[in-house]
Write an enzyme that holds these catalytic residues in place. Structure first.
Site, short mmCIF file in Angstrom:
data_model
loop_
_atom_site.label_atom_id
_atom_site.label_comp_id
_atom_site.label_asym_id
_atom_site.label_seq_id
_atom_site.Cartn_x
_atom_site.Cartn_y
_atom_site.Cartn_z
N GLU A 107 17.68 -10.18 -2.13
CA GLU A 107 16.97 -9.33 -0.98
C GLU A 107 17.05 -9.82 0.37
O GLU A 107 17.25 -8.92 1.37
CB GLU A 107 15.43 -9.25 -1.50
CG GLU A 107 15.16 -8.60 -2.63
CD GLU A 107 13.69 -8.46 -2.93
OE1 GLU A 107 12.92 -8.22 -2.07
OE2 GLU A 107 13.07 -8.74 -3.99
N ARG A 142 0.94 -1.21 -0.16
CA ARG A 142 0.08 0.29 -0.07
C ARG A 142 0.85 1.20 0.03
O ARG A 142 1.78 1.51 1.06
CB ARG A 142 -0.76 0.12 1.22
CG ARG A 142 -1.68 -1.08 1.42
CD ARG A 142 -2.73 -1.34 0.26
NE ARG A 142 -3.69 -0.15 0.09
CZ ARG A 142 -4.46 -0.03 -0.94
NH1 ARG A 142 -4.59 -1.02 -1.84
NH2 ARG A 142 -5.34 0.97 -1.05
N ILE A 143 0.55 2.14 -0.94
CA ILE A 143 1.21 3.34 -0.96
C ILE A 143 0.87 4.49 0.16
O ILE A 143 -0.36 4.18 0.66
CB ILE A 143 0.74 4.33 -2.07
CG1 ILE A 143 1.62 3.49 -3.40
CG2 ILE A 143 1.49 5.60 -2.19
CD1 ILE A 143 1.18 4.08 -4.66
N HIS A 195 12.59 -2.48 -2.51
CA HIS A 195 12.08 -2.45 -3.77
C HIS A 195 12.80 -3.34 -4.87
O HIS A 195 14.03 -3.20 -4.96
CB HIS A 195 12.32 -0.91 -4.27
CG HIS A 195 11.66 -0.63 -5.42
ND1 HIS A 195 10.16 -0.77 -5.83
CD2 HIS A 195 12.05 -0.43 -6.86
CE1 HIS A 195 9.91 -0.63 -6.98
NE2 HIS A 195 10.95 -0.51 -7.77
N1 NHR Z 1 5.09 4.69 0.20
C1 NHR Z 1 5.62 6.12 0.03
N2 NHR Z 1 4.98 7.12 0.44
N3 NHR Z 1 6.46 5.87 -0.55
C2 NHR Z 1 7.28 4.72 -0.76
O1 NHR Z 1 8.60 4.81 -1.34
C3 NHR Z 1 6.69 3.75 -0.72
C4 NHR Z 1 5.33 3.71 -0.03
C5 NHR Z 1 4.71 2.64 0.15
C6 NHR Z 1 4.98 1.33 -0.35
C7 NHR Z 1 6.64 -0.07 -1.30
C8 NHR Z 1 6.59 -0.16 -2.98
C9 NHR Z 1 7.82 -0.60 -3.72
O2 NHR Z 1 8.56 -0.90 -3.16
C10 NHR Z 1 6.39 1.16 -0.81
C11 NHR Z 1 7.20 2.28 -0.88
C12 NHR Z 1 2.79 -0.51 -3.49
C13 NHR Z 1 2.62 0.18 -4.55
C14 NHR Z 1 1.31 0.29 -5.16
O3 NHR Z 1 1.11 1.03 -6.13
C15 NHR Z 1 3.80 0.93 -5.28
C16 NHR Z 1 5.02 0.94 -4.47
C17 NHR Z 1 5.23 -0.10 -3.37
C18 NHR Z 1 4.16 -0.72 -2.85
N4 NHR Z 1 0.20 -0.19 -4.47
C19 NHR Z 1 -1.18 0.05 -4.84
C20 NHR Z 1 -1.86 1.30 -3.97
O4 NHR Z 1 -2.80 1.52 -4.63
C21 NHR Z 1 -1.76 -1.37 -4.56
C22 NHR Z 1 -1.24 -2.47 -5.08
C23 NHR Z 1 -1.77 -3.77 -4.43
O5 NHR Z 1 -2.59 -3.77 -3.44
O6 NHR Z 1 -1.56 -4.87 -4.85
O7 NHR Z 1 -1.24 1.44 -2.84
O8 NHR Z 1 7.49 -0.35 -5.04
C1 GAR Z 2 9.87 -8.88 -2.51
O1 GAR Z 2 10.35 -9.05 -3.67
C2 GAR Z 2 9.69 -7.25 -2.45
O2 GAR Z 2 10.91 -6.80 -3.04
C3 GAR Z 2 8.61 -6.83 -3.28
O3 GAR Z 2 7.59 -7.79 -3.34
C4 GAR Z 2 8.28 -9.28 -2.64
C5 GAR Z 2 7.86 -9.40 -1.33
O4 GAR Z 2 8.53 -10.70 -1.03
N1 GAR Z 2 8.19 -5.57 -2.93
C6 GAR Z 2 7.28 -4.73 -3.72
O5 GAR Z 2 7.08 -5.25 -4.92
C7 GAR Z 2 6.83 -3.67 -3.49
N2 GAR Z 2 6.13 -2.87 -4.48
P1 GAR Z 2 8.03 -11.21 0.69
O6 GAR Z 2 6.73 -10.96 0.99
O7 GAR Z 2 8.46 -12.76 0.44
O8 GAR Z 2 9.22 -10.49 1.32
#
Ligand code: NHR
Ligand code: GAR
Length: 205
Positions: free
Chosen positions: A178, A95-96, A113
């Site tokens: 990772e 979740r963002i 990431h």
């Molecule tokens: N939040 C902020 N403010 N900044 C970052 O750098 C973040 C964050 C929240 C999560 C992890 C992440 C990644 O490593 C992360 C970094 C989810 C989404 C996304 O689009 C994007 C990036 C990352 C995690 N999520 C959708 C949403 O609407 C839902 C997708 C789903 O539920 O499968 O939140 O890239």
């Molecule tokens: C990992 O590859 C992590 O880098 C990625 O999801 C996997 C989680 O695996 N994260 C994202 O894609 C964030 N957007 P895990 O639940 O087994 O640790």
């Protein structure tokens, strides 16, 4: 004791790698830190059950039960703060997070990431790396800022892209790295903050 709270959404293999590193490297004695809780936005996240077997507190907060992103984030921060965290770790948390949440944990909120940032922010990183013809791929540990995937880089791991790779085979190769780079980056962060705390208020002064 510095409490670490880990946020997951799924398998939790990065969370497990961090918990195992903390056990094997005795973070409690060496770094004064412990994994205090694992929090998931999904009740069926596989990692939760494993965390319980390790005697770690687990919490579920379903984002679908909230009317807005901000309402979920406010409740999430309240839940996390019950553990008085020194460090909040996103490990496959999907979740963002809103700017208010990020500001509340500024400098002590990390993410892993699955790409070599600044390339391929956002989702579907492995397919995009393959489509771009990349010869290497990897993962990045970074501090989380309000803007997605652009916070300061703490560490990176690189793997080769091999002929015949699919998003799945590449993801699996990256994931094994990772599990090494994330615990290492967190241990370094904890050491650095211990040093800063020591300089700010040395024992016996
Ligand atoms: N939040 C902020 N403010 N900044 C970052 O750098 C973040 C964050 C929240 C999560 C992890 C992440 C990644 O490593 C992360 C970094 C989810 C989404 C996304 O689009 C994007 C990036 C990352 C995690 N999520 C959708 C949403 O609407 C839902 C997708 C789903 O539920 O499968 O939140 O890239
Ligand atoms: C990992 O590859 C992590 O880098 C990625 O999801 C996997 C989680 O695996 N994260 C994202 O894609 C964030 N957007 P895990 O639940 O087994 O640790």
């Amino acid at each position: 004791m510095k409490n670490i709270v880990i946020l997951i959404s799924g398998g939790g293999s990065n969370m497990a790698a961090i918990v195992r590193a903390a056990q094997q490297q005795d973070w409690e004695r060496r770094l004064g830190a412990r994994v205090a809780a694992v929090v998931s936005n999904k009740a069926d996240a596989k990692g939760l059950e494993w965390a319980r077997t390790q005697g770690i507190a687990t919490e579920v907060l379903d984002h679908k039960a909230f009317g807005s992103r901000e309402a979920f984030d406010t409740a999430l921060a309240a839940l996390i703060d019950r553990y008085d965290p020194a460090l909040v770790v996103l490990a496959g948390f999907m979740r963002i997070l809103s700017p208010g949440f990020v500001a509340h944990y500024a400098g002590r909120l990390t993410n892993i990431h699955p790409s070599l940032l600044p390339a391929f922010t956002g989702l579907h990183t492995h397919q995009r790396a393959l489509d771009a013809g990349c010869k290497v791929a990897g993962a990045t540990v970074h501090l989380v800022t309000a803007e997605l995937d652009v916070g300061p880089i703490l560490d990176q791991a690189v793997v080769p892209v091999l002929p015949g790779d699919t998003a799945e085979t590449l993801a699996a190769r990256v994931l094994t790295q990772e599990h090494l780079v994330y615990p290492r980056a967190l241990a370094q962060w904890l050491e650095a903050t211990a040093l800063k705390d020591h300089v700010a208020s040395p024992p016996g002064v």
